[in-house]
Design an enzyme around this catalytic site. Structure first.
Site, PDB file in Angstrom:
ATOM      1  N   CYS A  74       0.973  -1.021   0.084  1.00  0.00           N
ATOM      2  CA  CYS A  74      -0.057   0.140  -0.182  1.00  0.00           C
ATOM      3  C   CYS A  74       1.605   0.939  -0.446  1.00  0.00           C
ATOM      4  O   CYS A  74       2.035   0.787  -0.234  1.00  0.00           O
ATOM      5  CB  CYS A  74      -1.126   0.051   1.264  1.00  0.00           C
ATOM      6  SG  CYS A  74      -0.291  -0.281   2.765  1.00  0.00           S
TER       7      CYS A  74
HETATM    8  O1  LIG Z   1      -2.199   2.279   5.287  1.00  0.00           O
HETATM    9  C1  LIG Z   1      -2.672   2.729   4.581  1.00  0.00           C
HETATM   10  C2  LIG Z   1      -1.608   2.420   3.259  1.00  0.00           C
HETATM   11  O2  LIG Z   1      -0.435   3.535   2.565  1.00  0.00           O
HETATM   12  C3  LIG Z   1      -2.817   3.224   2.135  1.00  0.00           C
HETATM   13  O3  LIG Z   1      -1.792   3.193   0.661  1.00  0.00           O
HETATM   14  C4  LIG Z   1      -3.337   4.344   2.293  1.00  0.00           C
HETATM   15  O4  LIG Z   1      -4.262   4.355   2.813  1.00  0.00           O
HETATM   16  P1  LIG Z   1      -5.993   5.203   2.580  1.00  0.00           P
HETATM   17  O5  LIG Z   1      -6.440   4.119   2.085  1.00  0.00           O
HETATM   18  O6  LIG Z   1      -6.774   5.777   4.380  1.00  0.00           O
HETATM   19  O7  LIG Z   1      -5.082   6.748   1.961  1.00  0.00           O
END
Ligand SMILES: O=C[C@H](O)[C@H](O)COP(=O)(O)O
Length: 168
Positions: A74
């Site tokens: 992520c």
């Molecule tokens: O930890 C969460 C990740 O970094 C994610 O890609 C981003 O979170 P969001 O979907 O709340 O922006």
């Protein structure tokens, strides 16, 4: 494909913020002789699945015995690990250095490794993923009792040996 010897069955997943690295890493993993299979659970930009959905799906594949490990991406790697850890029996970490990746398997027996596409460069992510594949947890290691303590707590068995001291 049936795993041969020490080959691993993997699942890869990301939210939209980790899609580029997921695609690159999935390609690397498929070409690695230590890998038997790679299941890609997405998601693509159109699906825009939030990271918890992807992490839960990956964790459930591991918990169900269909795959051995997950590599998740992520933006930071944090949400993926937090969410995957909510699946019973799953130990997930975010790690962006060689030592942490090594210890995550050899000491923590973590089945899930999460990267942040916004945190490390792609070259480092590829290198760490390749290193990660070379490690196997030894059930006979001194770390095993600590993993069992985590499972006992998760199962609400609360063994006396892991109960914190009572305040006097
Ligand atoms: O930890 C969460 C990740 O970094 C994610 O890609 C981003 O979170 P969001 O979907 O709340 O922006």
């Amino acid at each position: 494909m049936r795993p041969q010897g020490n080959q691993l069955r993997l699942v890869v997943g990301s939210d939209a913020a980790g899609r580029e690295y997921r695609n690159a890493l999935a390609s690397d993993l498929r070409a690695n002789p230590l890998v038997a299979t790679v299941v890609d659970i997405g998601s693509d930009d159109r699906a825009r699945r939030p990271y918890p959905e992807v992490a839960f799906a990956a964790g459930q594949l591991i918990a169900g015995g269909q795959v051995d490990r997950a590599l998740l991406v992520c933006h930071t790697g944090l949400g993926m690990a937090i969410a995957a850890n909510k699946v019973q029996g799953i130990r997930a970490v975010t790690a962006h250095d060689s030592l942490s990746v090594r210890v995550s398997v050899l000491s923590n027996n973590a089945q899930v490794l999460a990267f942040g596409q916004g945190i490390i460069g792609l070259a480092l992510a590829r290198r760490l993923a390749a290193e990660w594949l070379t490690y196997r947890f030894e059930a006979t290691s001194s770390a095993a009792v600590k993993i069992e303590a985590i499972h006992a707590f998760e199962d609400q068995r609360f063994p006396a040996a892991t109960t914190p001291d009572q305040p006097r």
